[in-house]
Design a protein around this motif. Structure first.
Motif, PDB file in Angstrom:
ATOM      1  N   SER A 140      44.300  32.021  30.429  1.00  0.00           N
ATOM      2  CA  SER A 140      45.801  32.459  30.152  1.00  0.00           C
ATOM      3  C   SER A 140      45.974  33.648  29.549  1.00  0.00           C
ATOM      4  N   LYS A 141      45.099  33.788  28.521  1.00  0.00           N
ATOM      5  CA  LYS A 141      45.052  35.246  28.033  1.00  0.00           C
ATOM      6  C   LYS A 141      44.884  36.495  28.788  1.00  0.00           C
ATOM      7  N   HIS A 142      43.678  36.211  29.610  1.00  0.00           N
ATOM      8  CA  HIS A 142      42.775  37.527  30.299  1.00  0.00           C
ATOM      9  C   HIS A 142      43.058  37.352  31.824  1.00  0.00           C
ATOM     10  N   SER A 143      43.562  36.543  32.320  1.00  0.00           N
ATOM     11  CA  SER A 143      43.554  36.309  33.784  1.00  0.00           C
ATOM     12  C   SER A 143      44.075  37.385  34.640  1.00  0.00           C
ATOM     13  N   PHE A 144      45.162  37.916  34.432  1.00  0.00           N
ATOM     14  CA  PHE A 144      45.909  38.686  34.984  1.00  0.00           C
ATOM     15  C   PHE A 144      46.691  40.035  34.643  1.00  0.00           C
ATOM     16  N   THR A 145      46.170  40.339  33.487  1.00  0.00           N
ATOM     17  CA  THR A 145      46.763  41.655  32.657  1.00  0.00           C
ATOM     18  C   THR A 145      46.419  42.809  33.465  1.00  0.00           C
ATOM     19  N   ASN A 146      47.348  43.784  33.569  1.00  0.00           N
ATOM     20  CA  ASN A 146      47.274  44.869  34.257  1.00  0.00           C
ATOM     21  C   ASN A 146      46.874  44.520  35.768  1.00  0.00           C
ATOM     22  N   ASN A 147      47.561  43.662  36.285  1.00  0.00           N
ATOM     23  CA  ASN A 147      47.612  43.304  37.865  1.00  0.00           C
ATOM     24  C   ASN A 147      46.110  43.211  38.189  1.00  0.00           C
ATOM     25  N   SER A 148      45.143  42.698  37.342  1.00  0.00           N
ATOM     26  CA  SER A 148      43.951  42.521  38.011  1.00  0.00           C
ATOM     27  C   SER A 148      43.722  41.080  38.746  1.00  0.00           C
ATOM     28  N   ILE A 149      42.765  41.142  39.563  1.00  0.00           N
ATOM     29  CA  ILE A 149      43.017  40.075  40.654  1.00  0.00           C
ATOM     30  C   ILE A 149      41.463  39.384  40.681  1.00  0.00           C
ATOM     31  N   GLY A 150      40.627  39.801  39.537  1.00  0.00           N
ATOM     32  CA  GLY A 150      39.370  39.189  39.768  1.00  0.00           C
ATOM     33  C   GLY A 150      39.041  37.944  39.766  1.00  0.00           C
ATOM     34  N   ILE A 151      39.736  37.323  38.703  1.00  0.00           N
ATOM     35  CA  ILE A 151      39.829  35.828  38.409  1.00  0.00           C
ATOM     36  C   ILE A 151      40.577  35.183  39.535  1.00  0.00           C
ATOM     37  N   SER A 152      41.518  35.511  40.195  1.00  0.00           N
ATOM     38  CA  SER A 152      42.334  35.094  41.399  1.00  0.00           C
ATOM     39  C   SER A 152      41.350  35.004  42.650  1.00  0.00           C
ATOM     40  N   ILE A 153      40.393  36.047  42.642  1.00  0.00           N
ATOM     41  CA  ILE A 153      39.404  35.853  43.744  1.00  0.00           C
ATOM     42  C   ILE A 153      38.495  34.897  43.395  1.00  0.00           C
ATOM     43  N   ASP A 154      37.767  34.780  42.229  1.00  0.00           N
ATOM     44  CA  ASP A 154      37.143  33.792  41.887  1.00  0.00           C
ATOM     45  C   ASP A 154      37.635  32.267  41.981  1.00  0.00           C
ATOM     46  N   LEU A 155      38.854  32.090  41.618  1.00  0.00           N
ATOM     47  CA  LEU A 155      39.498  30.811  41.879  1.00  0.00           C
ATOM     48  C   LEU A 155      39.526  30.493  43.178  1.00  0.00           C
ATOM     49  N   ILE A 156      39.874  31.083  44.117  1.00  0.00           N
ATOM     50  CA  ILE A 156      39.816  30.922  45.658  1.00  0.00           C
ATOM     51  C   ILE A 156      38.458  30.654  46.088  1.00  0.00           C
ATOM     52  N   GLU A 157      37.645  31.673  45.815  1.00  0.00           N
ATOM     53  CA  GLU A 157      36.356  31.374  46.493  1.00  0.00           C
ATOM     54  C   GLU A 157      35.116  30.479  45.617  1.00  0.00           C
ATOM     55  N   LYS A 158      35.522  30.160  44.343  1.00  0.00           N
ATOM     56  CA  LYS A 158      34.508  29.277  43.763  1.00  0.00           C
ATOM     57  C   LYS A 158      35.128  27.834  43.216  1.00  0.00           C
ATOM     58  N   VAL A 159      36.506  27.654  43.239  1.00  0.00           N
ATOM     59  CA  VAL A 159      36.949  26.363  42.854  1.00  0.00           C
ATOM     60  C   VAL A 159      37.197  25.808  44.198  1.00  0.00           C
ATOM     61  N   ASN A 160      36.768  24.322  44.204  1.00  0.00           N
ATOM     62  CA  ASN A 160      36.624  23.778  45.220  1.00  0.00           C
ATOM     63  C   ASN A 160      38.067  22.824  45.258  1.00  0.00           C
ATOM     64  N   VAL A 161      39.132  23.377  45.592  1.00  0.00           N
ATOM     65  CA  VAL A 161      40.291  22.545  45.893  1.00  0.00           C
ATOM     66  C   VAL A 161      41.194  23.030  47.090  1.00  0.00           C
ATOM     67  N   ASP A 162      42.200  22.094  47.435  1.00  0.00           N
ATOM     68  CA  ASP A 162      42.932  22.685  48.696  1.00  0.00           C
ATOM     69  C   ASP A 162      43.948  23.679  48.402  1.00  0.00           C
ATOM     70  N   PHE A 163      44.513  23.447  47.152  1.00  0.00           N
ATOM     71  CA  PHE A 163      45.877  24.129  47.036  1.00  0.00           C
ATOM     72  C   PHE A 163      46.016  24.765  45.680  1.00  0.00           C
ATOM     73  N   TYR A 164      46.697  25.946  45.654  1.00  0.00           N
ATOM     74  CA  TYR A 164      46.751  26.700  44.612  1.00  0.00           C
ATOM     75  C   TYR A 164      48.218  27.011  44.251  1.00  0.00           C
ATOM     76  N   GLN A 165      48.598  27.094  42.959  1.00  0.00           N
ATOM     77  CA  GLN A 165      49.889  27.576  42.775  1.00  0.00           C
ATOM     78  C   GLN A 165      49.929  28.141  41.207  1.00  0.00           C
ATOM     79  N   ASP A 166      51.174  28.605  40.838  1.00  0.00           N
ATOM     80  CA  ASP A 166      51.222  28.962  39.527  1.00  0.00           C
ATOM     81  C   ASP A 166      50.612  30.390  39.264  1.00  0.00           C
ATOM     82  N   ILE A 167      50.400  30.869  37.898  1.00  0.00           N
ATOM     83  CA  ILE A 167      49.744  32.171  37.702  1.00  0.00           C
ATOM     84  C   ILE A 167      48.444  31.945  38.106  1.00  0.00           C
ATOM     85  N   PRO A 168      47.750  32.898  38.434  1.00  0.00           N
ATOM     86  CA  PRO A 168      48.177  34.320  38.750  1.00  0.00           C
ATOM     87  C   PRO A 168      49.027  34.404  40.189  1.00  0.00           C
ATOM     88  N   PHE A 169      48.848  33.263  41.046  1.00  0.00           N
ATOM     89  CA  PHE A 169      49.379  33.494  42.404  1.00  0.00           C
ATOM     90  C   PHE A 169      50.856  33.808  42.616  1.00  0.00           C
TER      91      PHE A 169
END
Length: 317
Positions: A140-169
């Motif tokens: 929550s604190k560090h995922s998307f400050t300064n429009n960083s999308i590093g954690i967004s990429i990891d969420l999509i590539e590494k988290v094994n789920v079908d659907f994503y929503q909410d912050i940071p998407f």
């Protein structure tokens, strides 16, 4: 069954998969003293842990942590009695879903994203969203400050789920970057019946921030609580970072005018990016009759029972 075993300061840590490819850790205290254990969970390219586990392990005791966070974890760092013991890179998940199979909601918060998640849960899709954001304080604190999308990429590539929503998407500026990086995924753009409906929902749900028709970034202080329509809710430290992506200061007029521009500009920018990338996408209004049936048909999901969305987090007047 595959497994790796580590012995760190008389604490054995076993990382293994069962036959269904579910990932587990098992911690075993082989010392003659009780041990205080801290485990920090990381994605592969993020500097901040997205989850922290604390456990007091008695002599001869063993413990298996919640598997939920492990399934989306690249490595862990272990502290025993406040001393850094080591880093463990976890066994790779061999059954990660393809990026083209991922479904990502890029609608703003308060456009029915939670209702969308609960409804997709009901037809068997695995989801990542609001409950994960609020549970994972470091995320929550560090995922998307300064429009960083590093954690967004990891969420999509590494988290094994079908659907994503909410912050940071759901964040303006980040949504478009995600689409540009993953044009092969499917996208859902959630919207409200009107701009005015969205503005009213935002101002009611996050009332302390929009009191007296002004944006009040100092409405809460770290560690405090705030009140919204459903009662007392713990402070969510990511909210100010979310509002930063709305760039309210860039727009003229009163707070309603500013919020209207956030909504209009985000939706138009996302649509343009989806069209430019020739993405497979759909626009959804969760309040409309038959809209859930339309979505499941687009996703080619069997849905014989539910015509409409389950409405969650509805804010009353």
């Amino acid at each position: 069954m595959n497994n790796l075993s580590y012995n760190l300061n008389n604490i054995e840590i076993v990382n293994y998969y069962d036959n269904d490819e579910n990932r587990f850790l098992k911690l075993i205290n082989k010392s003659d003293k009780n041990k205080n254990i801290e485990i920090f969970y990381y994605y592969s390219s993020v500097f901040f842990p997205y989850y922290k586990l604390e456990k007091k392990l008695g002599v001869g005791e063993w413990f298996i942590p919640d598997t939920y966070y492990l399934n989306s974890c690249g490595f862990i760092i272990v502290y025993i009695d406040n001393v850094l013991i080591g880093k463990i890179t976890l066994l790779k998940n061999k059954k990660l879903k393809k990026i083209s199979e991922k479904i990502i909601c890029v609608g703003l918060n308060k456009t029915g994203t939670t209702s969308l998640t609960r409804s997709l849960d009901s037809v068997g899709l695995s989801t990542w969203g609001d409950k994960e954001v609020t549970k994972s304080i470091n995320f929550s604190k560090h995922s998307f400050t300064n429009n960083s999308i590093g954690i967004s990429i990891d969420l999509i590539e590494k988290v094994n789920v079908d659907f994503y929503q909410d912050i940071p998407f759901s964040c303006p500026g980040i949504s478009e970057k995600i689409i540009n990086i993953f044009p092969q995924s499917k996208y859902i753009l959630t919207k409200r019946e009107s701009v005015d409906k969205w503005i009213s929902s935002v101002k009611r749900f996050w009332r302390p921030f929009f009191k007296n028709d002004k944006f009040n970034p100092n409405a809460i202080s770290f560690g405090s609580h705030f009140i919204h329509d459903r009662g007392e809710v713990p402070e969510l430290s990511y909210l100010l970072n979310l509002f930063e992506t709305w760039n309210l200061d860039l727009y003229d007029g009163n707070i309603d005018d500013k919020l209207a521009q956030v909504y209009i500009n985000h939706n138009q920018s996302v649509k343009n990016t989806l069209i430019t990338n020739n993405c497979d996408w759909i626009e959804i209004d969760v309040s409309k009759k038959g809209e859930f049936r339309k979505l499941t048909e687009w996703l080619k999901i069997d849905n014989k029972q539910n015509e409409d969305f389950v409405w969650v987090n509805k804010t009353e007047k």
